[in-house]
Scaffold this motif. Sequence first.
Motif, PDB file in Angstrom:
ATOM      1  N   ARG A 356      44.975   9.309  28.682  1.00 42.38           N
ATOM      2  CA  ARG A 356      43.919   9.831  29.550  1.00 42.38           C
ATOM      3  C   ARG A 356      42.890   8.750  29.833  1.00 42.38           C
ATOM      4  O   ARG A 356      42.441   8.058  28.916  1.00 42.38           O
ATOM      5  N   VAL A 357      42.525   8.642  31.111  1.00 41.00           N
ATOM      6  CA  VAL A 357      41.549   7.650  31.560  1.00 41.00           C
ATOM      7  C   VAL A 357      40.384   8.398  32.183  1.00 41.00           C
ATOM      8  O   VAL A 357      40.571   9.140  33.159  1.00 41.00           O
ATOM      9  N   PRO A 358      39.155   8.278  31.665  1.00 41.54           N
ATOM     10  CA  PRO A 358      38.014   8.984  32.261  1.00 41.54           C
ATOM     11  C   PRO A 358      37.651   8.391  33.612  1.00 41.54           C
ATOM     12  O   PRO A 358      37.639   7.171  33.807  1.00 41.54           O
ATOM     13  N   LEU A 359      37.334   9.275  34.566  1.00 40.04           N
ATOM     14  CA  LEU A 359      36.972   8.846  35.918  1.00 40.04           C
ATOM     15  C   LEU A 359      35.528   9.192  36.268  1.00 40.04           C
ATOM     16  O   LEU A 359      34.772   8.339  36.711  1.00 40.04           O
ATOM     17  N   SER A 360      35.126  10.445  36.085  1.00 36.89           N
ATOM     18  CA  SER A 360      33.778  10.866  36.432  1.00 36.89           C
ATOM     19  C   SER A 360      33.430  12.120  35.648  1.00 36.89           C
ATOM     20  O   SER A 360      34.308  12.777  35.070  1.00 36.89           O
ATOM     21  N   ALA A 361      32.142  12.474  35.654  1.00 40.27           N
ATOM     22  CA  ALA A 361      31.652  13.681  34.994  1.00 40.27           C
ATOM     23  C   ALA A 361      30.339  14.082  35.653  1.00 40.27           C
ATOM     24  O   ALA A 361      29.549  13.224  36.064  1.00 40.27           O
ATOM     25  N   PHE A 362      30.115  15.387  35.766  1.00 40.83           N
ATOM     26  CA  PHE A 362      28.854  15.887  36.315  1.00 40.83           C
ATOM     27  C   PHE A 362      28.560  17.244  35.688  1.00 40.83           C
ATOM     28  O   PHE A 362      29.463  17.948  35.228  1.00 40.83           O
ATOM     29  N   THR A 363      27.288  17.590  35.678  1.00 43.57           N
ATOM     30  CA  THR A 363      26.808  18.862  35.153  1.00 43.57           C
ATOM     31  C   THR A 363      26.067  19.591  36.259  1.00 43.57           C
ATOM     32  O   THR A 363      25.226  18.995  36.950  1.00 43.57           O
TER      33      THR A 363
END
Length: 540
Positions: A356-363
């Motif tokens: 798994r490769v992290p790309l983006s995150a938002f709340t």
Amino acid sequence: MSTDPKPIPLPVTAVTCLEDRAHVERSTVLDLVAGVQRLRLGPISALAVDRTLHAEVTALTTVGVNSDIRAERTDEPAAGRPATVLDVRIVRDWTPRGPLPSADDDSDLRRRVHALEEERVTLEQRRDRLGARLALLGRLASDVLREIGEGTGHGESERPRWARELDRVDEERDEHGERLRTVEARLSAVTAELVSCRRAMELAEEEPAELVGHVELTVEAPAAGPAGLRLSHLTSCALWRPAYRAVLDGKSLTLETEATVWQRTGEDWSDVRLTLSTARSALATEPPRLAEDRLTLKDRSAAERRTVDVELREEEIGNLGPAPVLGLPGVDDGGEARVLRSPAPVSVPGDGRAHRVPLSAFTTAAHREYACSPELSPLVTQVVRFDNLSGHALLAGPVDLVRDGGFGGRGTLEFAAPGAPVELAFGSRDDYRVVRRAEEKRDTTGITQRTVVTRTVQLYLSRFSGPGERDDRVVALRERIPVSEVAAVEVRLRADACSPVPDEVDAEGIVRWDVALPPGGRRKVTLVYELSASSKVTGL
């Protein structure tokens, strides 16, 4: 060819992972001499596609910065022209298995395998001898029994001797049979251990045959000096799929976008710039051929003018997208190629496993709703709605659901454009129960002979709550009524007979109630609608 027996390293610096393959970019610095020269670079993956191989050489200039020397790549050098690539090709070498070590250098594992092989041969010989002995004892018992039968027929009676011989044969058969079972059990254990030891020895000591590729580059340099090389090619055995992790905490939701990458190209990707694309380079780009489609008109017959043939049709309300396939699903990009980039360099080993490769995150703020469609399922599902604030399109993929600090299961996220509303189900609730009952009544009016079909749907909704729950919960119930496409058939919702009156009826015939349930509460919802058709209508 370069006289240096060791090839020039050509590491992977950037990868564009497609739906079923990868575009690999490599770069290095070459120390060129004036004139034509051939260099050997690598090793590279033997799965590289030869026809996609492309090499480009650019000049390097040195710039002094605080008494340090830094090399910078330029497309055109300050003086002269850059080096020219005359030929580039991939040469593959087959490396066979290495020779086995000598007996003096045998490891404990190899000695154990040798001991097990000798013990297995000894046990097989003992098993064969015991089997032959048992067969001989069986023939001896048959001879004794035949002698007893013949002697009894001639009036001879040697009962004590016959009894002794039969007892001796039976004792020996039992003894040798037990010894044979012991040998077979030990032989099975030795065989299983030998298979495990051989497998461990193959993994630990024996080097497998390997197919390795190298790049042979022919370059013409006008002058000696350093030069930068950028080489790219396609390779198979690499793919990616989108994945998500949704964390619901109170009224806020955090969505993490990740890419699951698999690759078994024969080499590791270490600290590379990873780009993920939904482009399908393997699909044909030619437009479809156009064929004639003739339309003809004809007059309706008298029987056709007298009747109107209708039928009920189930139609799914949804967006267009790729057809589902068995096995690993494809990437749903909404019909347009999408490109995602990893914010930091990543490393993906070539072991064929999922990474798994992290790309983006938002709340963002999330709106919770308890929804139920009793005609499809009697379960009440918690649905969360929010806006896509990731800055890129959310591709369809699996979602790990985390609720109340714990893993709640796995759901599915549909395609969503940037800024578009997203709907995500967080699983069903066990503290609700919905029962649906439906009945139909068919009547015919007097003079007009119109057929009226009255359908009544009753929904019974109950809530089981714990001792500490005090607040009411609103459950969105959805039912459907038919939508008529012909004037001869009318659909009418009988609001006077519905209890309670629906809160909303949309153009697709979806009827909605927002039912508030207190702890331990029960509600009954009734839906009544009529289908009215003239006497010309058939098939209703």
